[in-house]
Every structure is written in structure tokens, then in C-alpha cells.
Design an enzyme around this catalytic site. Sequence first.
Site, PDB file in Angstrom:
ATOM      1  N   GLU A  73     -11.197  73.909  53.294  1.00 40.65           N
ATOM      2  CA  GLU A  73     -10.944  75.328  53.009  1.00 40.65           C
ATOM      3  C   GLU A  73      -9.483  75.543  52.629  1.00 40.65           C
ATOM      4  O   GLU A  73      -8.841  76.502  53.044  1.00 40.65           O
ATOM      5  CB  GLU A  73     -11.311  76.184  54.240  1.00 40.65           C
ATOM      6  N   GLU A  95     -15.401  75.320  64.289  1.00 36.72           N
ATOM      7  CA  GLU A  95     -14.481  76.006  65.206  1.00 36.72           C
ATOM      8  C   GLU A  95     -14.986  76.113  66.650  1.00 36.72           C
ATOM      9  O   GLU A  95     -14.980  77.187  67.224  1.00 36.72           O
ATOM     10  CB  GLU A  95     -14.164  77.408  64.660  1.00 36.72           C
TER      11      GLU A  95
HETATM   12  C1  GLA Z   1     -13.387  80.213  58.436  1.00 43.76           C
HETATM   13  C2  GLA Z   1     -14.805  79.803  58.051  1.00 43.76           C
HETATM   14  C3  GLA Z   1     -15.110  80.062  56.613  1.00 43.76           C
HETATM   15  C4  GLA Z   1     -14.612  81.402  56.129  1.00 43.76           C
HETATM   16  C5  GLA Z   1     -13.150  81.529  56.445  1.00 43.76           C
HETATM   17  C6  GLA Z   1     -12.600  82.858  55.965  1.00 43.76           C
HETATM   18  O1  GLA Z   1     -12.440  79.297  58.117  1.00 43.76           O
HETATM   19  O2  GLA Z   1     -15.043  78.459  58.326  1.00 43.76           O
HETATM   20  O3  GLA Z   1     -16.497  80.010  56.434  1.00 43.76           O
HETATM   21  O4  GLA Z   1     -15.335  82.436  56.708  1.00 43.76           O
HETATM   22  O5  GLA Z   1     -12.978  81.431  57.852  1.00 43.76           O
HETATM   23  O6  GLA Z   1     -11.218  82.803  55.913  1.00 43.76           O
END
Ligand code: GLA
Length: 410
Positions: free
Chosen positions: A316, A177
Site C-alpha cells: 500500500e 492489522e
Molecule cells: C489500510 C487497509 C487498506 C485501506 C487503507 C486506507 O491500510 O489495509 O485496505 O483501507 O487502510 O488508507
Amino acid sequence: MQQTFLKNFKRGAFFAISLLFLLCIALFSACAPLSSDSSSSSGSGGTEPVGDPTLLRTAYADYFRIGAAVTTDNVKTYDSLLPHFNSVTAEWEMKWRVSEPSQGEFDFSAGDELVAWAQAHDTAVRGHCLLWYKSLPSWVSEACTDKETALSIIDEHVRETVKHYGDDVYCWDVANEVLDGTVYSSALEEDAPADAIWRTGDDEEFEQGEIDWYEICGEDFLKQAFRSAELALEEIGAEDVQLFYNDYSLNDPNKREACVRLVEMLREDGIRIDGVGMQAHYGLQTYLKDKEGFMKNFEDSVRRFTSLGLDVHITELDIRVYGSSSEPQAFDSLPYELEVAQAEMYGKIFEVCRKYSTPQGEGYGVVSSVTTWGVADDHTSQDTSAHKEYPLIFGVDHDYKRTYYELMAI
Ligand code: GLA
């Protein structure tokens, strides 16, 4: 006599028909989890496959790794479901706050525990994550007073962590990010300021303990992280471990192009990057508003990144069912219609991933790993103060949601 015979015959026929009818009902109920009958909704803990369920990892063995984010605690509670996965990501255990709580003092015990669990269960580990603006111990933002110090702090953290885990992980999210949350098209124009695509400055609120890496170092913080990871892998002879950039909303066309610029920037300096991690925290309502548009954007991103010779990991994945985080709770278990729609969306995403799991052109990379952010709906980071979410493949009671059957059927 004839009358008695007729009577008995009628009785017998009636009995046989009733038996047949009952048998049909029993058969139908047994098949219900696979049918589209709304009476068998599994949202509040309904379905279990009859017999040994086919494992997702087996069904997808020819395509990509199937992963889930876990913690050292919850691996113990998901005994029945974890056999489906052949990759795990540490939810917290490998993040900076845990692994270097004081400067220069590393504590890899939590990550090691997870690696040991994974190795004992024939499961691979995605390394997550080396550099983020969040989840830092408080000393980092205090110590990073100037660029030179910040770069050397990044270098030490990345090198030590990468060397410690070696090839116990198959890849690292080197940076997480670093792009602006939303990238506007104006940020991609030629005369846009250099910082326009980065997560920095006033438009992004950094909370206590978080850090604006770009403000301190410019783009060099990203180059440093990737270079340090690459050198550490060379040092220990673990060059097979892949290096990824990971972010959310990479299906958005503007953010996609901003990400491509990061990749080009690294490559211009001869710095290695092997893949892009698309987080894929998605919303069902966004998909339902424009299914084709959503899937086109998703596939365009997968195609664009793989066409650069990069591998793509979905890192994710979860699919929220509410339209916004502030919507009040409207149900205590996942309604049938939402469960069906969510299964469809999961299926579409997996279809694209399967397509790109073989190279679509010369020099193309592939989708080689798909991970959900959690195992089952009882533990998800998508719950809000307003409502409980149901974003994963398995349900609150570790039941098999329709998504599982959809992923088996496509
Ligand atoms: C981000 C991070 C993850 C996790 C999520 C929680 O996407 O990359 O490690 O902490 O947030 O939703």
C-alpha cells in the site's frame, strides 16, 4: 560591393546564430521533464513524456509486479496510466462488508467486475483482504458473541471467499492489522503479557461495528483464518495462491519482531504462511529527518522477512508530504522541492526492493510485488480534512511526476 557582401555576411551569420540559439532552447525545453530545472515542476499537472512512455511494468518486469489499488469505478478514469501496472488490488470490493453483507449471503459481484477488468487488461489481482477488524458488515460484531461462533464465522467467510476467487488472485492478505498499532519494546520482553503485541483491549479504540478479534478468540482467530484459507486452496487445487499477513509500520524494529512472532506461532502449528505485506504508508518528513535510519529500518525488515523464507510484498505504498494529518493546507500543487525529495525516497525504496527481488541467501524469499495505494494524486486515501496530499507516482492531472523518471533512472 565588398561592403555589401560584408553586410550580408554579418546578417547571415547573425541569422544562423539566432537560429542555433532558438534550436537549443527548443531542445532544452523538450528535455526539461528529465532535467532538474525547477521551472518545470509537474505538481499541478505539467509533464508528459515525449512519445510512448516506457511502462513501469516493462521496466520492472525482471524484478517484481508493479501494482496499484483501484476501484471498479476509477479503472475507467485511469486509461492513460493503468497500462503501467500489471497488478491491481481492490480498494473495497473484496472486503467483508461488500462480499458478505448478510450472514451466509455472499455477493462477489463487485470483486468479479474488477477481476474481469484485470483479465481483459492482462493484469494480475492481489486479494485484499479476508480478515480485518474494520470494514465489516454490522452483523459480524453482533453475531460473534463467543469464541466458537466467531471462529466458525471466520471459517465460513474465508473459505467461501477463497474458493470463489480461486486462482483469479495470485495471493491473499489473509489477515490485516492484527498487531497493535505501535509495538513498544516492553511488549517484546519475556514477561510481557500474552496480549501485549496484539491489537486488543483499552489501548485501541474500536469504533461501532469494528471487532476486537483477540478479546473474543485469543490468537486462534489468526490461526483459523490462515488454516481456513489453506484448506480452501487445497480443496480447489489452487495451492499456488500465496497467503500473506499484511500490516503497517513493519519497518519499525519492534513491530517487525512482533510480526516475526506471528509467523513463528503459525509455523509451530504447521499452518502455512507465504509472505508478509508491508503496507508502507510512509511520510516524507520522517525520511528527511533521518534518511539513513529510515532506509536501514526498511531494508532490515525486508531482509528479516525474506530470510525466513517469506516473500515480501509492498502492498500500500504512498508517501505523504505533510508532517502531520492536521497541518493546514500550505499549497495548491506539489512544490518542486517536495516533489524532488519524494522522488528520491521512492527511488531508494525501489532500489531496496530490486535488491531483494533475487534471493539474498539460501532459502530466502523475495520481494515479488510492489503496489501503490492508488494510481494518481487525484484519488488518494491520504487526503485529510486539513489538507490535500500528493503521495503517489502520478499527479493530480494524471501527469508524470518526478518519481516516474526517478524509477526509470535508478
Ligand atoms: C489500510 C487497509 C487498506 C485501506 C487503507 C486506507 O491500510 O489495509 O485496505 O483501507 O487502510 O488508507
